[in-house]
Design a protein around this motif. Sequence first.
Motif, short mmCIF file in Angstrom:
data_model
loop_
_atom_site.label_atom_id
_atom_site.label_comp_id
_atom_site.label_asym_id
_atom_site.label_seq_id
_atom_site.Cartn_x
_atom_site.Cartn_y
_atom_site.Cartn_z
N LYS A 90 0.83 -1.22 0.00
CA LYS A 90 0.00 0.00 0.00
C LYS A 90 0.85 1.26 0.00
N LYS A 91 2.08 1.15 0.49
CA LYS A 91 2.99 2.30 0.49
C LYS A 91 3.49 2.59 -0.93
N LEU A 92 3.45 1.58 -1.79
CA LEU A 92 3.98 1.72 -3.14
C LEU A 92 2.93 2.16 -4.16
N PHE A 93 1.74 1.54 -4.07
CA PHE A 93 0.73 1.89 -5.07
C PHE A 93 -0.68 1.63 -4.56
N ASP A 94 -1.64 2.20 -5.28
CA ASP A 94 -3.06 2.11 -4.89
C ASP A 94 -3.81 0.98 -5.57
N ARG A 95 -3.55 0.79 -6.87
CA ARG A 95 -4.28 -0.26 -7.58
C ARG A 95 -3.57 -0.66 -8.86
N VAL A 96 -3.95 -1.83 -9.36
CA VAL A 96 -3.42 -2.34 -10.62
C VAL A 96 -4.60 -2.73 -11.49
N ASP A 97 -4.62 -2.24 -12.72
CA ASP A 97 -5.67 -2.61 -13.67
C ASP A 97 -5.01 -3.31 -14.85
#
Length: 198
Positions: free
Chosen positions: A145-152
């Motif tokens: 969560k520190k690195l990114f919010d979501r992956v699509d």
Amino acid sequence: MVLSMAFSTTSFAQNTQVTQIFKQLSATPTVRANFQQQKKLVSLNKTFVSNGEVLFSKQNGVLWQIQRPVQANLIVTPKKLVQKTQRTYSQIEIDKSPYGSVATMFLQLMSGNETALSKNFNIVSANYSATQWNISLTPKSGLFKKLFDRVDAQGQRYVDRIVITEKGNNMTTIQFSQHTTQPVQLTATEDALFKLAK
């Protein structure tokens, strides 16, 4: 009661869609493609572009052969992440780095390994049809969560596009094109590179 039944039906439908996506992805042992990565950094108001070729081998891992802006090989296996250029060489153990874990996300996605992927990600939406599929993931662990919010991710037979929404509205988009399943056999060079990350 009606609410819970409606919810369970939705969950089941989504699970079926997810299963179909991963079943399709796991059906191919080798995929080769061209890729272009665009990394947008809001703070610098810049987009960095790199491109090259990618080889996914279900048996070995993912090999990113970056051609521009610099030539480099990035080898990802379930155990290690190795970066090799003409002059430099570095490696990290996958389980000792959040970036290593993010790198294996591509391996898990391309191999259709739903079990491994679901350890680190929540599947928040998934749609599957005969002509196209898409899936959205959010990180489970605090580290991710520190690195990114979501992956699509989206595709047809293979993965065509991955968009990673990072912290601070930074974004990485990887577009894949000219997919092929041939040749299935690794070249001597490819085999040697994968052996570095065993």
